[in-house]
Design a protein around this motif. Structure first.
Motif: not given
Ligand code: SF4
Ligand code: SF4
Length: 379
Positions: A293, A299, A296
């Motif tokens: 992870c 989610c 970012c």
């Molecule tokens: S979307 Fe969520 S789980 Fe996926 S890399 Fe980004 S922070 Fe991590």
């Protein structure tokens, strides 16, 4: 600061990515601290500012618009991105684009990208004629240079560049020394080189992980060169020295980080023993990382509010310490981080947005089980 020549522009080798801006106690962007960073960036040679519709849960563009308002529009290049996955009709792209111009307080974007293309989101682009629409905006002068950011495999990248290489003047890729061989970043980079397409680099520090390598072993490997280079310096110079790079984005969160990064970009190139240390460090880091992870936060729209990146970060850090923490209870720390895996309703919304393609639902279950086991062991 060094610059890359691109068409009629000179782009700073270091760009300011605004997805990890300084935050206040309420979890909102700290405008004063962020403004200070924007002012410092522009005064010290950074001229590429990158934002996106979904950064900071939609607040990054508002901040960027406010912070850049006092600066001359010609003193920086502004990059923004179209969230293709949010478009279900042709009109959606138009509405979002107008909204972005308003939020950023501008009447044009210097760089505009189709955001986060992957095998799932790409079909939306031809289906909704997005490139045709963006060609119109370019002809109207509201987009100066069109590009796309990718989180996909090599086949799709090659296909898109074959079919639309004339439209895409640059692309944005996640490149860093960790992803290079382990997660196929080198192959994507080589495809860009084959098509002679300049690359804007994202995640050069892999969400900060390479600025502060997780384990003591990894840190020792890099410290062993005795060059005094910081961990961030290894990662940023690794990327900066590749041919064909237009600009490297760093999602800086503090003025101190920005000062350090500018110094790195003004500093010496990598020497052989540093390159060797990186290869060695990758092997160690590979063993450290249980969940790839980057933090970012794409989610973030989890209906249960599960703190996905926080949980993954905590888990990776616990693993790097051998699941033993002398200053307190690991399971206690996990149980305080709520909502967590127990609140997951398995809707799958997070997985469809994760650029790292993490099987989030399964990982959360695995982590929850691990912390239950740790609790039984008194950890
Ligand atoms: S979307 Fe969520 S789980 Fe996926 S890399 Fe980004 S922070 Fe991590
Ligand atoms: S699958 Fe679970 S963690 Fe992911 S968005 Fe749905 S409820 Fe949240």
């Amino acid at each position: 600061m060094n610059y890359t020549e691109f068409k009629d522009k000179k782009i700073s080798r270091l760009g300011f990515g605004t997805m990890r801006l300084p935050m206040d106690d309420q979890g909102k962007i700290n405008y004063a601290a962020g403004q200070e960073m924007i002012d410092y960036a522009l005064a010290n040679g950074i001229n590429y500012i990158d934002t996106a519709y979904k950064y900071h849960e939609g607040e990054s563009e508002d901040f960027v618009g406010a912070a850049l308002a006092k600066h001359q529009r010609t003193s920086y290049y502004l990059a923004d991105k179209l969230p293709t996955w949010l478009c279900s009709t042709e009109d959606d792209a138009r509405k979002i684009f107008e909204d972005q111009l308003l939020k950023c307080r501008t009447d044009y974007f210097d760089f505009y990208l189709l955001h986060s293309l992957d095998e799932e989101s790409w079909p939306n682009v031809p289906r909704l004629h997005m490139i045709e629409y963006l060609r119109e905006e370019k002809a109207a002068g509201r987009i100066r240079h069109l590009g796309a950011s990718f989180h996909c495999g090599p086949d799709l990248l090659r296909q898109v560049l074959t079919d639309y290489g004339q439209d895409l003047e640059f692309i944005q890729l996640q490149l860093n020394y960790m992803d290079w061989d382990l997660y196929g970043a080198k192959e994507l980079y080589q495809i860009a080189r084959e098509f002679d397409t300049p690359v804007v680099v994202m995640e050069p520090l892999r969400g900060g992980m390479l600025a502060n390598p997780l384990s003591e072993t990894a840190r020792k490997v890099l410290d062993g060169t005795d060059t005094g280079a910081s961990y961030a310096s290894y990662a940023l110079r690794f990327i900066n020295e590749l041919p064909g790079i237009l600009c490297t984005l760093s999602g800086m969160s503090t003025l101190a980080q920005m000062k350090e990064n500018i110094e790195i970009f003004n500093g010496p190139a990598m020497i052989d023993k540093e390159k060797e240390a990186i290869s060695e460090a990758v092997k160690v880091l590979q063993a450290d990382i249980l969940v790839p992870c980057t933090g970012c936060n794409y989610c973030y729209e989890c209906p249960s509010g599960v703190k996905i990146p926080e949980i993954f970060k905590m888990y990776n850090e616990a693993a790097s310490k051998g699941f033993h923490w002398i200053w307190g209870s690991l399971s206690g720390q996990y149980n305080k981080c709520t909502p967590n895996a127990k609140d997951c309703i398995e809707c799958g919304a997070c997985e469809s947005h994760c650029p790292q393609k993490i099987s989030i639902i399964d990982k959360l279950k695995e982590i929850d089980a691990k912390y239950a086991q740790l609790a039984e062991m008194g950890e």
